[in-house]
Design an enzyme around this catalytic site. Structure first.
Site, PDB file in Angstrom:
ATOM      1  N   GLY A  69      58.746  -9.911 -85.345  1.00 16.80           N
ATOM      2  CA  GLY A  69      57.603 -10.323 -84.551  1.00 16.80           C
ATOM      3  C   GLY A  69      57.996 -10.667 -83.127  1.00 16.80           C
ATOM      4  O   GLY A  69      57.248 -10.394 -82.179  1.00 16.80           O
ATOM      5  N   THR A  70      59.162 -11.270 -82.957  1.00 15.73           N
ATOM      6  CA  THR A  70      59.639 -11.595 -81.609  1.00 15.73           C
ATOM      7  C   THR A  70      59.832 -10.342 -80.784  1.00 15.73           C
ATOM      8  O   THR A  70      59.455 -10.296 -79.601  1.00 15.73           O
ATOM      9  CB  THR A  70      60.955 -12.397 -81.698  1.00 15.73           C
ATOM     10  OG1 THR A  70      60.695 -13.655 -82.324  1.00 15.73           O
ATOM     11  CG2 THR A  70      61.541 -12.635 -80.323  1.00 15.73           C
ATOM     12  N   GLN A 177      50.512 -16.177 -87.094  1.00 11.40           N
ATOM     13  CA  GLN A 177      50.099 -17.164 -88.084  1.00 11.40           C
ATOM     14  C   GLN A 177      48.777 -16.831 -88.767  1.00 11.40           C
ATOM     15  O   GLN A 177      48.516 -17.303 -89.867  1.00 11.40           O
ATOM     16  CB  GLN A 177      49.984 -18.547 -87.419  1.00 11.40           C
ATOM     17  CG  GLN A 177      51.315 -19.184 -87.082  1.00 11.40           C
ATOM     18  CD  GLN A 177      52.153 -19.489 -88.319  1.00 11.40           C
ATOM     19  OE1 GLN A 177      51.644 -19.660 -89.422  1.00 11.40           O
ATOM     20  NE2 GLN A 177      53.466 -19.529 -88.134  1.00 11.40           N
ATOM     21  N   HIS A 196      56.980 -11.631 -92.245  1.00 14.65           N
ATOM     22  CA  HIS A 196      57.426 -12.736 -93.097  1.00 14.65           C
ATOM     23  C   HIS A 196      56.481 -13.927 -93.041  1.00 14.65           C
ATOM     24  O   HIS A 196      56.603 -14.850 -93.845  1.00 14.65           O
ATOM     25  CB  HIS A 196      58.855 -13.158 -92.741  1.00 14.65           C
ATOM     26  CG  HIS A 196      58.983 -13.910 -91.458  1.00 14.65           C
ATOM     27  ND1 HIS A 196      58.997 -13.294 -90.231  1.00 14.65           N
ATOM     28  CD2 HIS A 196      59.107 -15.234 -91.218  1.00 14.65           C
ATOM     29  CE1 HIS A 196      59.143 -14.208 -89.297  1.00 14.65           C
ATOM     30  NE2 HIS A 196      59.204 -15.395 -89.856  1.00 14.65           N
ATOM     31  N   CYS A 320      62.995 -35.897 -82.908  1.00 15.32           N
ATOM     32  CA  CYS A 320      64.135 -36.425 -83.660  1.00 15.32           C
ATOM     33  C   CYS A 320      64.561 -35.446 -84.741  1.00 15.32           C
ATOM     34  O   CYS A 320      64.448 -35.712 -85.932  1.00 15.32           O
ATOM     35  CB  CYS A 320      63.791 -37.776 -84.271  1.00 15.32           C
ATOM     36  SG  CYS A 320      63.287 -38.986 -83.063  1.00 15.32           S
TER      37      CYS A 320
END
Length: 462
Positions: A69-70, A177, A196, A320
């Protein structure tokens, strides 16, 4: 072990597995060759392209398969910008695009191009009028995701596409998505997606470019996939990707309704079960399977580890985490609480019992993490105040410690008094204002600290 991170990668769909195994035997040959094995491979590739194009809502000859996809996003952006270089060198993107889009935009800027970033509201959606206003005559391309990968908010793609059409600017939609849940509505020009994300095998993306869109593929020329995705096609994976896309689409209406009900339960129950929680993202215009919330006074990395020990695989956009020292660009753009961030994205087939057990486990996990960090268990005390102002030095301390220290001392100043928090953690810029909003205190702003870092000033109102 319940897997609640389908937004990162969905489990392989049974249809994908069956198609992959079958095409390993039938689709290994070169589909460009004219002998029997090549013709058989070509038939499989053509059938996969037709199935994927039907799901996307485009012509088969407008769609190519890419190695990811990238790569589809990067090829779409670079080809569009090159094809419209005489128009201008400006690209317009939303502030919450996937990193693949933003990295491509950064590369474009580094090469001398111009990037305009459209802000989003607190729900994570762009304002159509603001997006339209960014489309000046020198704009070569606009990019807008169909739905956000971190908070699930759906974007007004159809309205933005109309604004782009009126301005004569092609719109590239990252549909990674949402494509498994349904086609992207509106007059988009280019569309990218990744297998995926819907239960297909990793290593397969798709790029659709409408006829009439100026497009110049970049890099050395290649005969395969219309020159837009060079290299030998991974035919078994492509066949499995197309077969699984058709299968999940057939299940989308029923499964989407079922998962939406489970997510609604999480959205409603988490704030009831866990104090000081902010559920982020649009409550209505959102993906059916995804919910994100942030917990005050919690170290996000520790929270994810503790949930993993309880048997739940979730992800986080918190600052974090072991992979980043800054908050997620999505949460930052939305201006929402980043500490203790949890993204739950349910794969197809998730059992209601697993969601119920997650809701049973979560309060104790959050309470345990807060206790270890020394976070206040309830609202700050209202004892008699000794000073009208206090300074809390949290320099060198990572989230959520600056906010915890603020919460501990806010009751030590009178109503109208101030607490100044010195912090050099980027998350404080989001988390201190978010704490003020959740606690009914006034965030007065920030300024450079002469000790280093930033001074954040809070006025006590209650």
């Amino acid at each position: 072990m319940p897997y609640f991170d389908a937004a990162s990668a969905a489990p392989l769909h049974p249809v994908a597995r069956q198609a992959l195994l079958a095409s390993l035997d039938e689709g290994w040959a070169d589909p460009a060759r004219l002998y029997r094995e090549g013709r058989r491979a070509r038939l499989l590739l053509d059938a996969a392209r037709e199935a994927a194009a039907e799901a996307v809502g485009c012509r088969p000859d407008e769609l190519v398969f890419t190695p990811s996809g990238t790569r589809a996003v990067h090829a779409g952006i670079s080809g569009s910008l090159a094809g419209r270089r005489r128009v201008g060198n400006r690209i317009v993107v939303s502030a919450v695009e996937h990193s693949s889009v933003l990295h491509a935009a950064d590369s474009h800027a580094a090469a001398g191009g111009t990037v305009t970033e459209v802000p989003v509201g607190r729900s994570g959606a762009v304002d159509t009028d603001v997006f339209a206003a960014a489309l000046d005559p020198g704009t070569a391309l606009a990019c807008l995701q169909s739905a956000n990968h971190e908070v699930g908010t759906e974007q007004p793609v159809a309205e933005v596409a109309e604004a782009c059409r009126a301005a004569g600017v092609p719109l590239l939609v990252d549909a990674a998505q949402s494509l498994g849940w349904g086609p992207v509505e509106g007059g988009w020009s280019l569309l990218a997606a990744s297998a995926h994300k819907w239960g297909g095998p990793a290593g397969v993306g798709l790029l659709a470019v409408r006829k009439g869109v100026r497009f110049a593929p970049q890099g050395p020329p290649d005969e395969r996939e219309s020159g837009r995705a060079p290299g030998f096609e991974n035919l078994p994976a492509i066949v499995a990707a197309a077969a699984s896309l058709r299968a999940v689409r057939a299940e989308a209406a029923a499964e989407g309704a079922r998962l939406r009900a489970l997510v609604d339960r999480i959205r409603a129950r988490v704030p009831e079960l866990v104090p000081d929680v902010e559920v982020v993202g649009d409550a209505v215009r959102r993906l059916p399977h995804l919910v994100t919330f942030s917990c005050l006074y919690v170290d996000g990395e520790t929270l994810l580890h503790e949930l993993d020990r309880e048997g739940f695989s979730v992800s986080s956009g918190s600052s974090c985490t072991s992979s980043t020292l800054t908050p997620s660009h999505v949460l930052r753009a939305m201006g929402v609480l980043s500490e203790g961030n949890v993204r739950v994205s349910l794969p197809a087939g998730t059992a209601a019992e697993d969601v119920d057990r997650f809701l049973d486990v979560l309060p104790g996990v959050v309470a345990g993490v807060r206790e270890r960090l020394g976070a206040p268990a309830s609202a700050p005390a209202t004892a008699a105040a000794d000073s009208a102002s206090l300074v809390v030095d949290a320099l060198g301390r990572r989230c959520p410690i600056p906010v915890i220290e603020l919460a501990k001392v806010i009751g030590d100043v009178p109503v109208g008094g101030t607490v100044t928090v010195l912090a050099d953690d980027a998350a404080a810029r989001l988390d201190i204002p978010a704490w003020c909003e959740m606690r009914g205190q006034e965030y007065m702003g920030e300024s450079p600290s002469d000790r280093g870092g930033v001074a954040y000033v809070v006025r006590r109102l209650t």
